[in-house]
Write a protein that holds these residues in place. Sequence first.
Motif, PDB file in Angstrom:
ATOM      1  N   LEU A  50      15.192 -50.426  67.653  1.00 43.50           N
ATOM      2  CA  LEU A  50      14.842 -50.637  66.250  1.00 43.50           C
ATOM      3  C   LEU A  50      13.584 -49.870  65.879  1.00 43.50           C
ATOM      4  O   LEU A  50      12.695 -49.682  66.712  1.00 43.50           O
ATOM      5  N   ASP A  54      11.154 -52.890  61.888  1.00 39.81           N
ATOM      6  CA  ASP A  54      12.216 -53.890  61.985  1.00 39.81           C
ATOM      7  C   ASP A  54      12.112 -54.740  63.239  1.00 39.81           C
ATOM      8  O   ASP A  54      12.875 -55.690  63.415  1.00 39.81           O
ATOM      9  N   ALA A 195      18.313 -55.432  62.952  1.00 41.81           N
ATOM     10  CA  ALA A 195      17.239 -55.897  62.073  1.00 41.81           C
ATOM     11  C   ALA A 195      17.552 -57.264  61.480  1.00 41.81           C
ATOM     12  O   ALA A 195      16.669 -58.123  61.370  1.00 41.81           O
TER      13      ALA A 195
END
Length: 217
Positions: A50, A54, A195
Amino acid sequence: MADTSVLSRRLVLALPVLALPFLGLTKPAAAARGKVVTILGDSITAGLGLPAADALPAQLHRALKAMGVDSVVRGAGVSGDTTAGGAARMDFSIRPETAVVIVALGGNDLLQGVDPRVIRANLDKILNRLAARHMGVVLAAVKAPPEIGRGYARDFDAAFAQAAKAHRVAFIPNLLEGVDRNPALKQADGLHPNAQGVKVIVRRLAPAVAKTMAAQP
């Protein structure tokens, strides 16, 4: 019965594989921005796959801010770390100005089949040391899947629950609840939270952290 070789491979992939370094702040700088929260965790908490915005530290910071709680959230994850590893490095990884520590370890212990009694001893060492350092704690466990053996899964889960009760710290029995078996909340590997998955995790984590922060001087 599940194919144990397939299950083992999935567990390997699901467990920490990336470290997220933390950035040190002096006490005055930290105080100006809010109490410091350090996540003593692994790649799941560090945000494997990520963008930093996030990942769990950033999302937790935003969630706390939305609750009116000023904070500095640091990720202190180490690839492949276990409760033993966390206990060994905690004095280095957790800076003195930290107010609250989220202890989110255990996945690699699960993978390695570490004796739950050893896990409990490691947790006791971590929690005793944090108490001596006058830091608040949120203990966040990962739930053992029954497919690995119900007896071991029961004892593994109990090690965390009993440690939280004995040390009187905030406890989240399963950090990945609602995420670990929901493909829509996973990345393309089908294992790590995306996320939105992190957002689900933070929704449960933030109130426990905020409450623990409020109890810290």
